[in-house]
Design a protein around this motif. Sequence first.
Motif, PDB file in Angstrom:
ATOM      1  N   LEU A 132     -23.891 -56.692  33.431  1.00 35.38           N
ATOM      2  CA  LEU A 132     -24.688 -57.557  33.406  1.00 35.38           C
ATOM      3  C   LEU A 132     -25.733 -57.782  33.198  1.00 35.38           C
ATOM      4  N   THR A 133     -26.455 -55.817  34.322  1.00 36.43           N
ATOM      5  CA  THR A 133     -27.789 -56.022  34.789  1.00 36.43           C
ATOM      6  C   THR A 133     -28.348 -55.001  33.439  1.00 36.43           C
ATOM      7  N   MET A 134     -26.737 -54.520  32.435  1.00 36.52           N
ATOM      8  CA  MET A 134     -27.026 -53.785  31.522  1.00 36.52           C
ATOM      9  C   MET A 134     -27.478 -54.880  29.743  1.00 36.52           C
ATOM     10  N   ILE A 135     -27.336 -56.497  30.311  1.00 35.91           N
ATOM     11  CA  ILE A 135     -27.409 -57.422  29.262  1.00 35.91           C
ATOM     12  C   ILE A 135     -29.112 -57.402  29.664  1.00 35.91           C
ATOM     13  N   ILE A 136     -29.302 -57.468  30.405  1.00 39.31           N
ATOM     14  CA  ILE A 136     -31.251 -57.861  30.496  1.00 39.31           C
ATOM     15  C   ILE A 136     -31.762 -56.287  30.925  1.00 39.31           C
ATOM     16  N   ARG A 137     -31.303 -55.732  30.807  1.00 42.71           N
ATOM     17  CA  ARG A 137     -32.187 -53.973  30.223  1.00 42.71           C
ATOM     18  C   ARG A 137     -32.511 -54.604  28.707  1.00 42.71           C
ATOM     19  N   LEU A 138     -30.873 -54.683  27.682  1.00 44.16           N
ATOM     20  CA  LEU A 138     -30.778 -54.347  26.559  1.00 44.16           C
ATOM     21  C   LEU A 138     -31.792 -55.546  25.730  1.00 44.16           C
ATOM     22  N   THR A 139     -31.720 -56.870  26.687  1.00 41.90           N
ATOM     23  CA  THR A 139     -32.621 -57.809  26.029  1.00 41.90           C
ATOM     24  C   THR A 139     -34.133 -58.272  26.681  1.00 41.90           C
ATOM     25  N   GLY A 140     -34.623 -57.586  27.640  1.00 41.82           N
ATOM     26  CA  GLY A 140     -35.746 -57.799  28.307  1.00 41.82           C
ATOM     27  C   GLY A 140     -35.379 -59.230  29.150  1.00 41.82           C
ATOM     28  N   LEU A 141     -34.411 -59.860  29.248  1.00 45.31           N
ATOM     29  CA  LEU A 141     -33.665 -61.146  29.891  1.00 45.31           C
ATOM     30  C   LEU A 141     -34.328 -60.853  31.475  1.00 45.31           C
ATOM     31  N   SER A 142     -35.016 -61.747  31.918  1.00 46.33           N
ATOM     32  CA  SER A 142     -35.444 -61.934  33.336  1.00 46.33           C
ATOM     33  C   SER A 142     -34.053 -61.968  34.146  1.00 46.33           C
ATOM     34  N   LEU A 143     -34.109 -61.791  35.391  1.00 48.04           N
ATOM     35  CA  LEU A 143     -33.341 -62.175  36.083  1.00 48.04           C
ATOM     36  C   LEU A 143     -33.133 -63.673  36.048  1.00 48.04           C
ATOM     37  N   GLN A 144     -34.154 -64.058  36.575  1.00 46.01           N
ATOM     38  CA  GLN A 144     -34.830 -65.618  37.068  1.00 46.01           C
ATOM     39  C   GLN A 144     -33.537 -66.962  35.475  1.00 46.01           C
ATOM     40  N   ARG A 145     -33.745 -66.278  34.361  1.00 48.18           N
ATOM     41  CA  ARG A 145     -33.642 -66.652  33.062  1.00 48.18           C
ATOM     42  C   ARG A 145     -31.794 -66.634  33.183  1.00 48.18           C
ATOM     43  N   LEU A 146     -31.551 -65.326  33.575  1.00 49.64           N
ATOM     44  CA  LEU A 146     -29.837 -64.788  33.547  1.00 49.64           C
ATOM     45  C   LEU A 146     -29.315 -65.856  34.228  1.00 49.64           C
TER      46      LEU A 146
END
Length: 477
Positions: A391-405
């Motif tokens: 899941l942290t990899m998805i954040i890094r690959l897309t730039g999504l914030s933890l809040q949006r996730l």
Amino acid sequence: MLGKNMLSMSALSLYRNAVQFGMNVAIAAFVSPGEYGLVVFTTPFVVLIAMLTDLGMTSAITRAPTLSRGEAGAAMAAMTLGGAICALLLALGAYPLQEAIGMAGLAPVMIGMALVVVLSVAAATPRALLERQLHYGRIAAVEAGAIAVAAVIGLIAAWHGAGVWALVLYNLVNHGLRAVVFGWSSRRGLAINFRFERLTALLSFGGWVLATNLLNFLARNSDNLLIGAWLGAAAVGAYGLSYQFMLAPLMAITWPTSAILVSTLRNQDPHGAHAQTMVQSVLTATALLSVPAMIYLTFGLRFPVDTLLSGRWHQVPSIVAWLAPVGALQSIASYNGALLMVAGRARAQFALTVVNTLVLVVTFVLALPFGLLALVKAYALVGALLNVAFLTMIIRLTGLSLQRLALAVMPATAAAAAGLAAVSFTTGFSPATWPAWLVCTGVYGTLVLGTYGLLHVHVRSALAVLTARAPQLATGT
């Protein structure tokens, strides 16, 4: 377009898994875990051959900017020829393997499944061509028809005492029909030839995909192989049936949607506003379907299994109770693989898979001497930690914030929590009769749907990009 394609392929996968699961339950009513375990133990060999002969080319075909009829035809020829050779080797090694591990009845089943892999490989390139053209509705129709015909034939065979051979027959008919119909549908995009030098461009990308797929294969199948060799066919049969529950959302939702994401986002910046919103919507949709369903299995499966199947399958609900939550988390976190492909980072995907495979295999080896349930518990713990990392990899690959996730998965987790609380305060988690089980299931389902109703504004906003005709560039939730 993404929402329509996602709906088509997810509906197909849900249908396929429902039919496959129904077949497995029907067979389990007629055979022992030991007999069922013969197919479970054989399946990894079939999957391995399919991966080896694929060489990652189907993924490369889907992703390639340009593709000629000759390249597609050479890919199909190479894959089918390789599949036939490997299947022959599997058939020749069936009896020596049966003797080596002492698993009576394994060889005939393995020989029958060797033919299945040839048919599966023959269908791969034509299907990839349809996927490349985003003809997911046609793919869904073909797959659904093949599954329906194969299921009817398999169930008739089971009813007439075919036992575990009904599953083999189901696979033969299913993949045979797929090979014929997909081949006919894609015939204009194929020029069969043996000029394998044309495959250089496909293999340059596909090689990394193959390496990654092989490691994923080891991570997902080493448990079955180790359990079968160490604890025997009965243990791998019980584990194999349980494991299907864990894989259900991955197979029904994540894998088909991942392929659609790769095709849809292949020319976009993963950090772009539209791509971010699309990924967030996909995560929300996946969680809405998988999280409440998998949490329900932790308590709602025991009574039907204990009632419908013999006591020889008593371990299944306990195993599922540990694996199902991991399956829910896995269905969301596994989109990291598709996003790595979109970014063209096949080597990074390979490196990540190496770590994942090593951790899981070491876990299996260390836990196995303590018994089947100990292995399941260790797998659940380690699998949960790995998926959090993904899941942290998805954040890094897309730039999504933890809040949006967190907001993406909030409706599903809130609905599951509300359902659990309602069951706890009303019926309890251990119904003893069918009416009690129906009430328990109804209470849980009502609270889940009621929670979605209360959060409908958020849900509709999160899913808007999947149903929009034009790209939506909103970055909010």
